[in-house]
Design a protein around this motif. Structure first.
Motif, mmCIF file in Angstrom:
data_model
loop_
_atom_site.group_PDB
_atom_site.id
_atom_site.type_symbol
_atom_site.label_atom_id
_atom_site.label_comp_id
_atom_site.label_asym_id
_atom_site.label_seq_id
_atom_site.Cartn_x
_atom_site.Cartn_y
_atom_site.Cartn_z
ATOM 1 N N TYR A 1 1.807 -16.019 -6.738
ATOM 2 C CA TYR A 1 2.337 -16.095 -5.535
ATOM 3 C C TYR A 1 1.486 -15.763 -4.333
ATOM 4 C CZ TYR A 1 6.775 -16.654 -7.971
ATOM 5 O OH TYR A 1 7.507 -17.352 -8.908
ATOM 6 N N SER A 2 1.867 -15.991 -3.070
ATOM 7 C CA SER A 2 1.268 -15.840 -1.946
ATOM 8 C C SER A 2 1.060 -14.365 -1.432
ATOM 9 C CB SER A 2 1.692 -16.692 -0.932
ATOM 10 O OG SER A 2 3.090 -16.264 -0.430
ATOM 11 N N ALA A 3 1.914 -13.568 -1.915
ATOM 12 C CA ALA A 3 1.983 -12.285 -1.405
ATOM 13 C C ALA A 3 0.604 -11.626 -2.030
ATOM 14 C CB ALA A 3 3.097 -11.322 -1.909
ATOM 15 N N GLN A 4 0.289 -11.951 -3.273
ATOM 16 C CA GLN A 4 -0.823 -11.447 -4.003
ATOM 17 C C GLN A 4 -2.278 -12.393 -3.568
ATOM 18 O OE1 GLN A 4 2.037 -10.120 -4.651
ATOM 19 N NE2 GLN A 4 2.549 -11.404 -6.070
ATOM 20 N N LEU A 5 -1.930 -13.633 -3.263
ATOM 21 C CA LEU A 5 -3.282 -14.435 -3.029
ATOM 22 C C LEU A 5 -3.752 -14.069 -1.880
ATOM 23 C CD1 LEU A 5 -1.847 -17.939 -4.185
ATOM 24 C CD2 LEU A 5 -3.272 -16.280 -5.542
ATOM 25 N N THR A 6 -2.976 -13.421 -0.942
ATOM 26 C CA THR A 6 -3.472 -13.027 0.346
ATOM 27 C C THR A 6 -3.916 -11.591 0.732
ATOM 28 O OG1 THR A 6 -1.342 -12.739 1.079
ATOM 29 C CG2 THR A 6 -2.333 -14.889 1.569
ATOM 30 N N MET A 7 -3.860 -10.868 -0.567
ATOM 31 C CA MET A 7 -4.237 -9.595 -0.538
ATOM 32 C C MET A 7 -5.814 -9.521 -0.537
ATOM 33 S SD MET A 7 -1.833 -7.958 -3.601
ATOM 34 C CE MET A 7 -2.727 -6.307 -3.259
ATOM 35 N N ASP A 8 -6.347 -8.334 -0.250
ATOM 36 C CA ASP A 8 -7.759 -7.888 -0.517
ATOM 37 C C ASP A 8 -7.975 -8.069 -2.014
ATOM 38 O OD1 ASP A 8 -10.524 -6.576 0.287
ATOM 39 O OD2 ASP A 8 -9.501 -5.348 -1.415
ATOM 40 N N PRO A 9 -9.230 -8.774 -2.498
ATOM 41 C CA PRO A 9 -9.455 -9.092 -3.822
ATOM 42 C C PRO A 9 -9.339 -7.635 -4.757
ATOM 43 C CG PRO A 9 -10.694 -10.518 -2.661
ATOM 44 C CD PRO A 9 -10.074 -9.449 -1.650
ATOM 45 N N PHE B 1 1.558 -1.586 -3.058
ATOM 46 C CA PHE B 1 0.363 -2.172 -2.734
ATOM 47 C C PHE B 1 0.945 -3.160 -1.266
ATOM 48 C CE2 PHE B 1 -1.007 -0.909 -6.546
ATOM 49 C CZ PHE B 1 -2.581 -0.880 -6.329
ATOM 50 N N HIS B 2 2.290 -3.437 -1.303
ATOM 51 C CA HIS B 2 2.882 -3.969 -0.204
ATOM 52 C C HIS B 2 3.699 -3.200 0.659
ATOM 53 C CE1 HIS B 2 1.381 -7.785 -1.708
ATOM 54 N NE2 HIS B 2 2.032 -8.014 -2.801
ATOM 55 N N ALA B 3 2.922 -2.225 1.246
ATOM 56 C CA ALA B 3 3.884 -1.448 2.260
ATOM 57 C C ALA B 3 4.522 -2.234 3.321
ATOM 58 C CB ALA B 3 2.778 -0.369 2.895
ATOM 59 N N ASP B 4 4.159 -3.513 3.564
ATOM 60 C CA ASP B 4 4.755 -4.187 4.890
ATOM 61 C C ASP B 4 5.897 -4.912 4.425
ATOM 62 O OD1 ASP B 4 3.794 -6.048 2.916
ATOM 63 O OD2 ASP B 4 2.732 -7.124 4.238
ATOM 64 N N GLY B 5 6.529 -4.756 2.868
ATOM 65 C CA GLY B 5 7.666 -5.097 2.460
ATOM 66 C C GLY B 5 7.756 -6.285 1.853
ATOM 67 N N ARG B 6 6.542 -6.935 1.697
ATOM 68 C CA ARG B 6 6.628 -8.203 0.993
ATOM 69 C C ARG B 6 7.039 -8.092 -0.371
ATOM 70 N NH1 ARG B 6 0.884 -10.991 2.501
ATOM 71 N NH2 ARG B 6 0.103 -8.924 2.063
ATOM 72 N N THR B 7 7.444 -8.908 -1.088
ATOM 73 C CA THR B 7 7.992 -8.883 -2.458
ATOM 74 C C THR B 7 6.720 -9.590 -3.302
ATOM 75 O OG1 THR B 7 9.089 -10.920 -2.192
ATOM 76 C CG2 THR B 7 10.131 -9.060 -1.935
ATOM 77 N N ALA B 8 6.772 -9.273 -4.544
ATOM 78 C CA ALA B 8 5.569 -9.864 -5.435
ATOM 79 C C ALA B 8 5.931 -11.389 -5.261
ATOM 80 C CB ALA B 8 5.725 -9.224 -6.728
ATOM 81 N N SER B 9 7.021 -11.867 -5.246
ATOM 82 C CA SER B 9 7.408 -13.410 -5.398
ATOM 83 C C SER B 9 8.054 -13.754 -4.172
ATOM 84 C CB SER B 9 8.255 -13.622 -6.659
ATOM 85 O OG SER B 9 9.689 -12.901 -6.464
ATOM 86 N N ASN C 1 8.685 -2.633 -9.766
ATOM 87 C CA ASN C 1 8.775 -2.591 -8.434
ATOM 88 C C ASN C 1 7.971 -1.571 -7.287
ATOM 89 O OD1 ASN C 1 10.363 -5.016 -8.274
ATOM 90 N ND2 ASN C 1 12.399 -3.885 -8.343
ATOM 91 N N ALA C 2 8.079 -0.365 -8.099
ATOM 92 C CA ALA C 2 7.163 0.852 -7.469
ATOM 93 C C ALA C 2 5.871 0.508 -7.267
ATOM 94 C CB ALA C 2 7.329 2.039 -8.318
ATOM 95 N N VAL C 3 5.244 -0.271 -8.317
ATOM 96 C CA VAL C 3 4.007 -0.694 -8.111
ATOM 97 C C VAL C 3 3.559 -1.611 -7.058
ATOM 98 C CG1 VAL C 3 1.907 -1.855 -9.217
ATOM 99 C CG2 VAL C 3 3.387 -0.224 -10.530
ATOM 100 N N VAL C 4 4.349 -2.491 -6.911
ATOM 101 C CA VAL C 4 4.523 -3.556 -5.752
ATOM 102 C C VAL C 4 4.448 -2.898 -4.443
ATOM 103 C CG1 VAL C 4 5.871 -5.380 -4.669
ATOM 104 C CG2 VAL C 4 5.274 -5.605 -7.374
#
Length: 280
Positions: A240-248, A163-171, A157-160
């Motif tokens: 999951y979409s949170a990762q798919l829409t990240m900068d590659p 990378f998701h400072a906007d609060g999105r979850t990995a799933s 969760n700390a890694v997530v």
């Protein structure tokens, strides 16, 4: 912003359709049985198979399980790549968003959404569903919600969070949809499944939406304990979409950091799969 309004996320799955089908989990057997029981309540035993419309069917994970349990399935899926995998499984698939789909007078015993209800506009979808259910028919909303167990959960969760400072979850499981972590029964044994009433401090938003649309919903959680290899876990998380829409580049770095945290022998995880069954 509601999930269904974020079209970048909603339409991100086609690029990983094969990985999605390979690594997204099936639904627990007890959850499938509960859906089939609801679908069979308005059919005469031995006369015909329950007719189910599966919306946002993806690669046909839920639809295939319901077909194997004896249902007649029509699937609706907006993404061509995802739909093609369902069609290759022999499923009857119509490619459309649910909002734009024309039922052409067809009627169903049950309408199901597997990991997909948050991608439709409930103000459009729910009144439409009421018009295509037989008297006594049901709506079934299902989400797998899988998390690592033990202190590894906090490290991942700390890694997530980095990378998701906007609060999105990995799933996007049932707890993510609530915006808070459910307080669920944690007594199920390793390798078992158990149906328990869902008890959470914040009600799932779909329950209010269903009541407002004239449905009578009931919520159940099916608990199962699982084990994943490192590769299986990462492959699932990165569909999951949170990762798919990240900068590659950031996505690749996030995957490396998560991989470094997971032991060579993999991880134990718990699925608190949520099922909402609602009568019309």
């Amino acid at each position: 912003m509601e999930y269904f309004e974020n079209r970048e996320r909603a339409e991100s799955f086609g690029e990983v359709a094969q990985e999605y089908d390979a690594f997204r989990p099936k639904y627990p057997a007890a959850l499938i049985s509960a859906i089939m029981q609801a679908a069979e309540t308005i059919t005469e035993p031995g006369t015909r198979a329950p007719r189910i419309l599966d919306v946002g069917s993806g690669t046909g994970i839920l639809a295939s399980q319901l077909r194997s349990a004896g249902a007649e399935i029509l699937a609706i899926e907006p993404d061509d790549e995802m739909a093609a995998i369902s069609q290759a499984k022999g499923l009857d698939v119509e490619v459309s968003t649910f909002e734009n789909w024309d039922p052409r007078g067809r009627i169903f015993d049950l309408v199901s959404f597997g990991q997909s209800f948050h991608w439709v506009d409930p103000l459009v979808a729910l009144p439409k569903i009421r018009t295509m259910l037989r008297p006594g028919g049901s709506l079934a909303l299902a989400w797998n919600d899988i998390e690592p167990q033990g202190e590894l959960k906090d490290r991942l969760n700390a890694v997530v969070a980095r990378f998701h400072a906007d609060g999105r979850t990995a799933s996007l499981g049932s707890r993510a949809s609530r915006g808070t972590e459910a307080n669920q029964d944690t007594t199920a044994g390793r390798g078992t499944t158990e149906s328990v009433p869902a008890v959470e401090p914040v009600e799932h938003p779909a329950l209010t939406q269903l009541r407002d649309a004239g449905f009578t919903p009931n919520e159940t959680t099916v608990v199962e304990d699982l084990h994943y290899s490192r590769h299986e876990w990462l492959s699932m998380v990165f569909t999951y979409s949170a990762q798919l829409t990240m900068d590659p580049v950031k996505r690749a770095v996030m995957r490396e950091e998560m991989s470094a945290e997971i032991p060579e022998d993999g991880l134990d995880a718990r699925n608190e799969a949520l099922l909402i069954l609602a009568g019309a």
